[in-house]
Write a protein that holds these residues in place. Structure first.
Motif, PDB file in Angstrom:
ATOM      1  N   GLU A  70      60.439  11.713 -57.461  1.00  0.00           N
ATOM      2  CA  GLU A  70      60.373  13.096 -57.008  1.00  0.00           C
ATOM      3  C   GLU A  70      59.172  13.339 -56.094  1.00  0.00           C
ATOM      4  OE1 GLU A  70      62.034  15.927 -57.561  1.00  0.00           O
ATOM      5  OE2 GLU A  70      63.635  15.227 -58.866  1.00  0.00           O
ATOM      6  N   THR A 145      70.551  25.952 -57.572  1.00  0.00           N
ATOM      7  CA  THR A 145      69.506  25.574 -58.533  1.00  0.00           C
ATOM      8  C   THR A 145      70.061  24.635 -59.601  1.00  0.00           C
ATOM      9  OG1 THR A 145      68.269  27.621 -58.202  1.00  0.00           O
ATOM     10  CG2 THR A 145      67.903  26.464 -60.277  1.00  0.00           C
ATOM     11  N   LYS A 163      64.886  22.393 -60.293  1.00  0.00           N
ATOM     12  CA  LYS A 163      64.944  22.275 -58.835  1.00  0.00           C
ATOM     13  C   LYS A 163      65.620  23.533 -58.323  1.00  0.00           C
ATOM     14  CE  LYS A 163      65.594  17.231 -58.892  1.00  0.00           C
ATOM     15  NZ  LYS A 163      66.519  16.127 -58.538  1.00  0.00           N
ATOM     16  N   ILE A 182      58.275  20.460 -62.214  1.00  0.00           N
ATOM     17  CA  ILE A 182      58.744  20.597 -60.833  1.00  0.00           C
ATOM     18  C   ILE A 182      57.988  19.589 -59.987  1.00  0.00           C
ATOM     19  CG2 ILE A 182      58.962  22.093 -58.822  1.00  0.00           C
ATOM     20  CD1 ILE A 182      58.981  24.466 -60.712  1.00  0.00           C
ATOM     21  N   LYS A 183      58.679  18.544 -59.524  1.00  0.00           N
ATOM     22  CA  LYS A 183      58.042  17.479 -58.749  1.00  0.00           C
ATOM     23  C   LYS A 183      56.838  16.968 -59.541  1.00  0.00           C
ATOM     24  CE  LYS A 183      59.874  19.318 -54.447  1.00  0.00           C
ATOM     25  NZ  LYS A 183      59.612  19.902 -53.122  1.00  0.00           N
ATOM     26  N   TYR A 199      62.795  24.735 -54.141  1.00  0.00           N
ATOM     27  CA  TYR A 199      63.999  23.959 -53.879  1.00  0.00           C
ATOM     28  C   TYR A 199      63.589  22.558 -53.404  1.00  0.00           C
ATOM     29  CZ  TYR A 199      67.090  27.970 -54.431  1.00  0.00           C
ATOM     30  OH  TYR A 199      67.801  29.024 -54.953  1.00  0.00           O
ATOM     31  N   PRO A 200      64.495  21.573 -53.501  1.00  0.00           N
ATOM     32  CA  PRO A 200      64.137  20.189 -53.153  1.00  0.00           C
ATOM     33  C   PRO A 200      63.476  20.027 -51.793  1.00  0.00           C
ATOM     34  CG  PRO A 200      66.245  20.198 -54.252  1.00  0.00           C
ATOM     35  CD  PRO A 200      65.854  21.652 -54.069  1.00  0.00           C
TER      36      PRO A 200
END
Length: 334
Positions: A70, A145, A163, A182-183, A199-200
């Motif tokens: 990620e 999402t 995500k 998240i990441k 978001y990605p």
């Protein structure tokens, strides 16, 4: 990077023994793409050795591998992440059977550990959804999402991976903090309501607090807290840039405006049309195309309550005079 070195770093990662310098070395190796073939081969070799000797847990291994991947920048992830995760997922199925399936054939008793699976909920573009987690936490999921969590959620830990964008109303439980991954970042609370957006392909993480208190920080390669970036209280917002690690924290008198999406209201405040287009793509499941860069930079403010796309475009076009046309699901801005 030599084969033996790659294998050593992956073994250290699986067993959560990486030093900070080793973590950086492994991440740089993955991100460069120069050793993709070697990484894929050694992923399999390392997992085979660990599973044959019962050295690691399948679910936690997969989570740690995903956290490494990620952290690769968005363009690299698009090209390389899916093949690597396909391999990881395939190996998980094989090793899960070796470790859990065969013993189960000889023993009718099903243990709690054997039944662990990852629950994943993905919301398509053009849709939104409200869900309740096993601890009674309420989550509103925006278009595009994905949220995932283990089936043992709330037994010892309350952790989810996210995500996209979501609004959380976290059930208070002082014995089990609620954590969002998240990441390479985390958000941790005990009981509160707040909005998270990343978001990605977003370059930042945005956290806005409606009630209560929220801690935002970074994790290391072993999913342990590495650094606290800030603690937010009511009507505070943090924007954390992934690339340069810049942090912006500001006060918002009308913070709820940023959470209006869950009530089917779209709100913009002095945003570029290019930024608005990204929101509308997810909201209406369409694609925007700009003929000129000049149109992208025009700014708009406004609030729209569940309007049809055509009506919304008419209002935007009139307020800052641009022309557009609709071709099926494609919006072309002249």
């Amino acid at each position: 990077m030599k084969i033996n070195r790659i294998k050593y770093l992956l073994q250290q990662h699986v067993h959560q023994k990486l030093t900070k310098s080793e973590s950086e070395e492994l991440e740089e190796g993955l991100a460069s793409g120069a050793h993709d073939t070697e990484f894929e081969s050694i992923f399999q070799e390392v997992w085979e050795e660990n599973q044959a000797n019962n050295l690691s847990d399948v679910e936690s291994d997969n989570l740690r591998i995903q956290q490494v991947l990620e952290r690769i920048e968005p363009k690299r992830r698009v090209r390389h992440l899916q093949p690597m995760l396909y391999i990881a997922s395939s190996l998980l199925l094989i090793f899960s059977f070796i470790k859990w399936g065969i013993p189960h054939l000889n023993n009718a008793k099903t243990t709690e550990e054997q039944s662990l699976i990852t629950q994943t909920i993905s919301i398509p573009y053009g849709e939104k959804k409200k869900i309740a987690l096993p601890d009674s936490t309420i989550v509103f999921l925006n278009s595009g999402t994905t949220i995932s969590y283990s089936s043992d959620f709330n037994q010892k830990l309350r952790e989810v991976n996210l995500k996209g964008e979501a609004f959380f109303e976290v059930k208070k439980d002082t014995s089990k903090p609620f954590r969002i991954h998240i990441k390479d970042s985390y958000i941790e609370v005990l009981g509160t309501s707040f909005n998270v957006k990343s978001y990605p392909n977003d370059l930042n993480l945005a956290v806005t607090v409606n009630t209560g208190k929220v801690e935002v920080g970074k994790m290391d390669m072993n999913l342990q807290k590495e650094e606290i970036l800030g603690v937010l209280t009511q009507k505070k917002r943090m924007i954390y840039e992934f690339s340069n690690h810049n942090i912006q924290i500001d006060s918002l008198e009308n913070a709820i405006v940023l959470m209006n999406w869950k009530e089917q209201i779209i709100s913009f405040e002095n945003q570029k049309l290019a930024e608005i287009a990204l929101v509308l793509e997810r909201w209406y499941n369409v694609e925007f195309s700009f003929k000129t860069d000049e149109s992208k930079d025009k700014r708009y403010s406004g609030e729209f309550n569940n309007l049809p796309l055509k009506k919304l475009l008419e209002i935007l076009a009139l307020s800052n005079s641009f022309k557009y046309r609709i071709e099926q699901k494609k919006i072309i801005i002249d």
